[in-house]
Design a protein around this motif. Structure first.
Motif, PDB file in Angstrom:
ATOM      1  N   GLU A 225      -6.284  46.825  35.956  1.00  0.00           N
ATOM      2  CA  GLU A 225      -5.717  47.936  35.196  1.00  0.00           C
ATOM      3  C   GLU A 225      -6.811  48.712  34.469  1.00  0.00           C
ATOM      4  O   GLU A 225      -7.805  48.141  33.997  1.00  0.00           O
ATOM      5  CB  GLU A 225      -4.710  47.402  34.179  1.00  0.00           C
ATOM      6  CG  GLU A 225      -3.921  48.477  33.465  1.00  0.00           C
ATOM      7  CD  GLU A 225      -2.850  47.886  32.570  1.00  0.00           C
ATOM      8  OE1 GLU A 225      -2.075  48.659  31.995  1.00  0.00           O
ATOM      9  OE2 GLU A 225      -2.787  46.645  32.453  1.00  0.00           O
ATOM     10  N   GLU A 226      -6.621  50.010  34.375  1.00  0.00           N
ATOM     11  CA  GLU A 226      -7.576  50.839  33.644  1.00  0.00           C
ATOM     12  C   GLU A 226      -7.571  50.448  32.171  1.00  0.00           C
ATOM     13  O   GLU A 226      -6.514  50.289  31.557  1.00  0.00           O
ATOM     14  CB  GLU A 226      -7.217  52.317  33.793  1.00  0.00           C
ATOM     15  CG  GLU A 226      -8.216  53.250  33.141  1.00  0.00           C
ATOM     16  CD  GLU A 226      -7.891  54.714  33.390  1.00  0.00           C
ATOM     17  OE1 GLU A 226      -8.535  55.572  32.772  1.00  0.00           O
ATOM     18  OE2 GLU A 226      -6.989  54.977  34.214  1.00  0.00           O
ATOM     19  N   ARG A 227      -8.758  50.291  31.587  1.00  0.00           N
ATOM     20  CA  ARG A 227      -8.860  49.885  30.193  1.00  0.00           C
ATOM     21  C   ARG A 227     -10.184  50.328  29.593  1.00  0.00           C
ATOM     22  O   ARG A 227     -11.118  50.695  30.310  1.00  0.00           O
ATOM     23  CB  ARG A 227      -8.739  48.364  30.070  1.00  0.00           C
ATOM     24  CG  ARG A 227      -9.878  47.577  30.734  1.00  0.00           C
ATOM     25  CD  ARG A 227      -9.675  46.077  30.547  1.00  0.00           C
ATOM     26  NE  ARG A 227     -10.759  45.294  31.112  1.00  0.00           N
ATOM     27  CZ  ARG A 227     -10.733  44.680  32.278  1.00  0.00           C
ATOM     28  NH1 ARG A 227      -9.647  44.778  33.041  1.00  0.00           N
ATOM     29  NH2 ARG A 227     -11.771  43.976  32.718  1.00  0.00           N
ATOM     30  N   GLU A 229     -13.172  48.771  27.256  1.00  0.00           N
ATOM     31  CA  GLU A 229     -13.716  47.524  26.727  1.00  0.00           C
ATOM     32  C   GLU A 229     -14.574  47.867  25.504  1.00  0.00           C
ATOM     33  O   GLU A 229     -15.603  48.540  25.628  1.00  0.00           O
ATOM     34  CB  GLU A 229     -14.531  46.799  27.797  1.00  0.00           C
ATOM     35  CG  GLU A 229     -13.678  46.389  28.991  1.00  0.00           C
ATOM     36  CD  GLU A 229     -14.448  45.576  30.032  1.00  0.00           C
ATOM     37  OE1 GLU A 229     -15.684  45.436  29.876  1.00  0.00           O
ATOM     38  OE2 GLU A 229     -13.809  45.096  30.982  1.00  0.00           O
ATOM     39  N   ASN A 250      -1.242  48.974  22.711  1.00  0.00           N
ATOM     40  CA  ASN A 250      -1.405  48.159  23.915  1.00  0.00           C
ATOM     41  C   ASN A 250      -2.861  47.735  24.041  1.00  0.00           C
ATOM     42  O   ASN A 250      -3.694  48.450  24.589  1.00  0.00           O
ATOM     43  CB  ASN A 250      -0.962  48.954  25.145  1.00  0.00           C
ATOM     44  CG  ASN A 250      -0.914  48.108  26.407  1.00  0.00           C
ATOM     45  OD1 ASN A 250      -1.067  46.885  26.355  1.00  0.00           O
ATOM     46  ND2 ASN A 250      -0.715  48.754  27.535  1.00  0.00           N
ATOM     47  N   TYR A 251      -3.165  46.565  23.506  1.00  0.00           N
ATOM     48  CA  TYR A 251      -4.540  46.061  23.533  1.00  0.00           C
ATOM     49  C   TYR A 251      -4.514  44.535  23.573  1.00  0.00           C
ATOM     50  O   TYR A 251      -3.470  43.901  23.359  1.00  0.00           O
ATOM     51  CB  TYR A 251      -5.321  46.541  22.295  1.00  0.00           C
ATOM     52  CG  TYR A 251      -4.745  46.060  20.982  1.00  0.00           C
ATOM     53  CD1 TYR A 251      -5.073  44.803  20.471  1.00  0.00           C
ATOM     54  CD2 TYR A 251      -3.866  46.861  20.257  1.00  0.00           C
ATOM     55  CE1 TYR A 251      -4.530  44.355  19.273  1.00  0.00           C
ATOM     56  CE2 TYR A 251      -3.313  46.413  19.067  1.00  0.00           C
ATOM     57  CZ  TYR A 251      -3.645  45.154  18.578  1.00  0.00           C
ATOM     58  OH  TYR A 251      -3.103  44.704  17.409  1.00  0.00           O
ATOM     59  N   HIS A 260      -9.921  44.640  24.542  1.00  0.00           N
ATOM     60  CA  HIS A 260      -9.558  45.455  25.695  1.00  0.00           C
ATOM     61  C   HIS A 260      -8.400  46.361  25.287  1.00  0.00           C
ATOM     62  O   HIS A 260      -7.357  45.876  24.835  1.00  0.00           O
ATOM     63  CB  HIS A 260      -9.154  44.585  26.883  1.00  0.00           C
ATOM     64  CG  HIS A 260     -10.314  43.949  27.562  1.00  0.00           C
ATOM     65  ND1 HIS A 260     -10.178  43.130  28.665  1.00  0.00           N
ATOM     66  CD2 HIS A 260     -11.641  44.014  27.320  1.00  0.00           C
ATOM     67  CE1 HIS A 260     -11.371  42.710  29.057  1.00  0.00           C
ATOM     68  NE2 HIS A 260     -12.274  43.240  28.250  1.00  0.00           N
ATOM     69  N   TYR A 262      -5.628  49.199  26.464  1.00  0.00           N
ATOM     70  CA  TYR A 262      -4.950  49.666  27.670  1.00  0.00           C
ATOM     71  C   TYR A 262      -4.217  50.996  27.456  1.00  0.00           C
ATOM     72  O   TYR A 262      -3.677  51.544  28.409  1.00  0.00           O
ATOM     73  CB  TYR A 262      -3.970  48.603  28.166  1.00  0.00           C
ATOM     74  CG  TYR A 262      -4.654  47.297  28.514  1.00  0.00           C
ATOM     75  CD1 TYR A 262      -5.332  47.144  29.716  1.00  0.00           C
ATOM     76  CD2 TYR A 262      -4.651  46.235  27.622  1.00  0.00           C
ATOM     77  CE1 TYR A 262      -5.979  45.956  30.038  1.00  0.00           C
ATOM     78  CE2 TYR A 262      -5.295  45.040  27.935  1.00  0.00           C
ATOM     79  CZ  TYR A 262      -5.960  44.910  29.136  1.00  0.00           C
ATOM     80  OH  TYR A 262      -6.607  43.744  29.444  1.00  0.00           O
ATOM     81  N   THR A 264      -4.213  54.535  27.559  1.00  0.00           N
ATOM     82  CA  THR A 264      -5.136  55.483  28.194  1.00  0.00           C
ATOM     83  C   THR A 264      -5.066  56.884  27.591  1.00  0.00           C
ATOM     84  O   THR A 264      -5.820  57.766  27.998  1.00  0.00           O
ATOM     85  CB  THR A 264      -4.848  55.565  29.708  1.00  0.00           C
ATOM     86  OG1 THR A 264      -3.471  55.940  29.899  1.00  0.00           O
ATOM     87  CG2 THR A 264      -5.096  54.228  30.386  1.00  0.00           C
ATOM     88  N   LYS A 287     -15.304  52.505  29.649  1.00  0.00           N
ATOM     89  CA  LYS A 287     -14.043  52.696  30.383  1.00  0.00           C
ATOM     90  C   LYS A 287     -14.161  51.962  31.704  1.00  0.00           C
ATOM     91  O   LYS A 287     -15.153  52.106  32.419  1.00  0.00           O
ATOM     92  CB  LYS A 287     -13.751  54.179  30.613  1.00  0.00           C
ATOM     93  CG  LYS A 287     -12.419  54.427  31.318  1.00  0.00           C
ATOM     94  CD  LYS A 287     -11.936  55.860  31.145  1.00  0.00           C
ATOM     95  CE  LYS A 287     -11.311  56.075  29.783  1.00  0.00           C
ATOM     96  NZ  LYS A 287     -10.651  57.407  29.683  1.00  0.00           N
ATOM     97  N   LYS A 289     -12.307  50.560  35.347  1.00  0.00           N
ATOM     98  CA  LYS A 289     -11.250  50.644  36.351  1.00  0.00           C
ATOM     99  C   LYS A 289     -11.748  49.985  37.621  1.00  0.00           C
ATOM    100  O   LYS A 289     -12.768  50.396  38.188  1.00  0.00           O
ATOM    101  CB  LYS A 289     -10.864  52.102  36.627  1.00  0.00           C
ATOM    102  CG  LYS A 289      -9.854  52.280  37.763  1.00  0.00           C
ATOM    103  CD  LYS A 289      -8.498  51.672  37.436  1.00  0.00           C
ATOM    104  CE  LYS A 289      -7.477  51.930  38.536  1.00  0.00           C
ATOM    105  NZ  LYS A 289      -6.191  51.265  38.291  1.00  0.00           N
TER     106      LYS A 289
END
Length: 308
Positions: A225-227, A229, A250-251, A260, A262, A264, A287, A289
């Motif tokens: 999933e795109e996140r 860091e 959402n982390y 992390h 999430y 976006t 970032k 992905k």
């Protein structure tokens, strides 16, 4: 009683100097679509053949339906197999091919059962065309129908979409999902993780005969999933700023230094600005992905290679 419908322990197959499968361990629960993912030659077909009772393991145990099985055990009969290319009489129709298999099984009420299977896999039950004129996708669907003769509890499919065009792949995918919704437990192998991810509920990654990882669909998608860091001094101090100033909910806090993110909708520069304004040190922010293909290659130590 175990919840696993299939369980293998330390399963190994040695062909003279070639070790095809080594110490495989995993469980498959009733109703799962279990994906066995690996490059060509990784040992997928050998492993499926052992589980299906086609070849004997050199070492290890197979448990089917909560029973340990060895040799030609009757529990193998509760499994439908489509391993490698389905073999049919090319000059016979689909019905005639299935009828011959049904006769060899000693099945009663064959006509009704065959008609139901042909309808299930999307083949015209009254079509008298010869199988040699079928497309590859039609042959694969007929192969699945043959594997379903006898109403097995488990369906084992070895690379069922290999060589198919996009339409054929879509047809097989829909059929697999349809069978699973009806209650079928399915073990399916493929070297295409992107396609397997559209049907499987759990995966085993196999490489050079060894199971490297067992991972659920949710875990796999989370990995890819795109996140963002974010590395900081103290995560517990940063969290209120993320939630209150940036509306980030959402982390995941991995350590007291690594978070992390999430969500976006927030840009990296926005995060940096808020933290700097509050005199918080940012060690790194990246970032991230990763594609399913990249994840597979990373796990097998083959990053940079073509995935075919």
């Amino acid at each position: 009683m175990s919840e696993a419908i299939i369980e293998v322990n330390q399963l190994t197959k040695q062909f003279k100097s070639n070790r095809a499968v080594y110490n495989a361990d995993f469980k498959i629960s009733k109703g799962e679509i279990f994906g066995l993912i690996g490059k060509n030659g990784a040992g997928k077909s050998t492993l499926l053949k052992m589980i299906g009772g086609l070849i004997h393991p050199s070492k290890g145990e197979i448990h089917l339906f909560d029973h340990t099985v060895k040799g030609n055990h009757t529990y193998f009969e509760r499994m439908g197999l489509l391993i490698e290319n389905p073999g049919f009489f090319p000059n016979y129709s689909a019905y005639k091919n299935l009828e011959l298999i049904a006769i060899s099984y000693g099945l009663k009420n064959r006509k009704k059962h065959i008609f139901e299977l042909l309808e299930l896999v999307g083949l015209d039950k009254l079509n008298k065309s010869k199988v040699k004129n079928y497309s590859m996708g039609m042959k694969q669907r007929l192969g699945i129908a043959a594997a379903l003769l006898g109403s097995p509890d488990v369906l084992i499919l070895d690379e069922p979409i290999n060589g198919l065009d996009p339409q054929g792949i879509s047809e097989i995918r829909k059929l697999i999902l349809k069978l699973n919704i009806a209650g079928m437990t399915i073990l399916i192998s493929s070297h295409i993780l992107e396609e397997l991810s559209k049907v499987a509920t759990k995966y085993a990654i196999i490489h050079e005969g060894e199971i490297l990882e067992i991972i659920s669909t949710e875990e796999l998608l989370l990995q890819c999933e795109e996140r963002v860091e974010l590395e900081v001094d103290e995560a517990n101090i940063i969290i209120p700023l993320l939630e209150n100033d940036l509306n980030i909910n959402n982390y995941k806090v991995l350590t007291n230094q690594m978070i992390h993110i999430y969500d976006t909708h927030v840009e990296n520069k926005q995060i940096i600005n808020v933290l700097v304004e509050n005199k918080m040190a940012v060690h790194s922010i990246t970032k991230y992905k990763q594609s399913l293909e990249q994840y597979f290659l990373q796990r097998t130590g083959r990053e940079g290679e073509s995935f075919d």
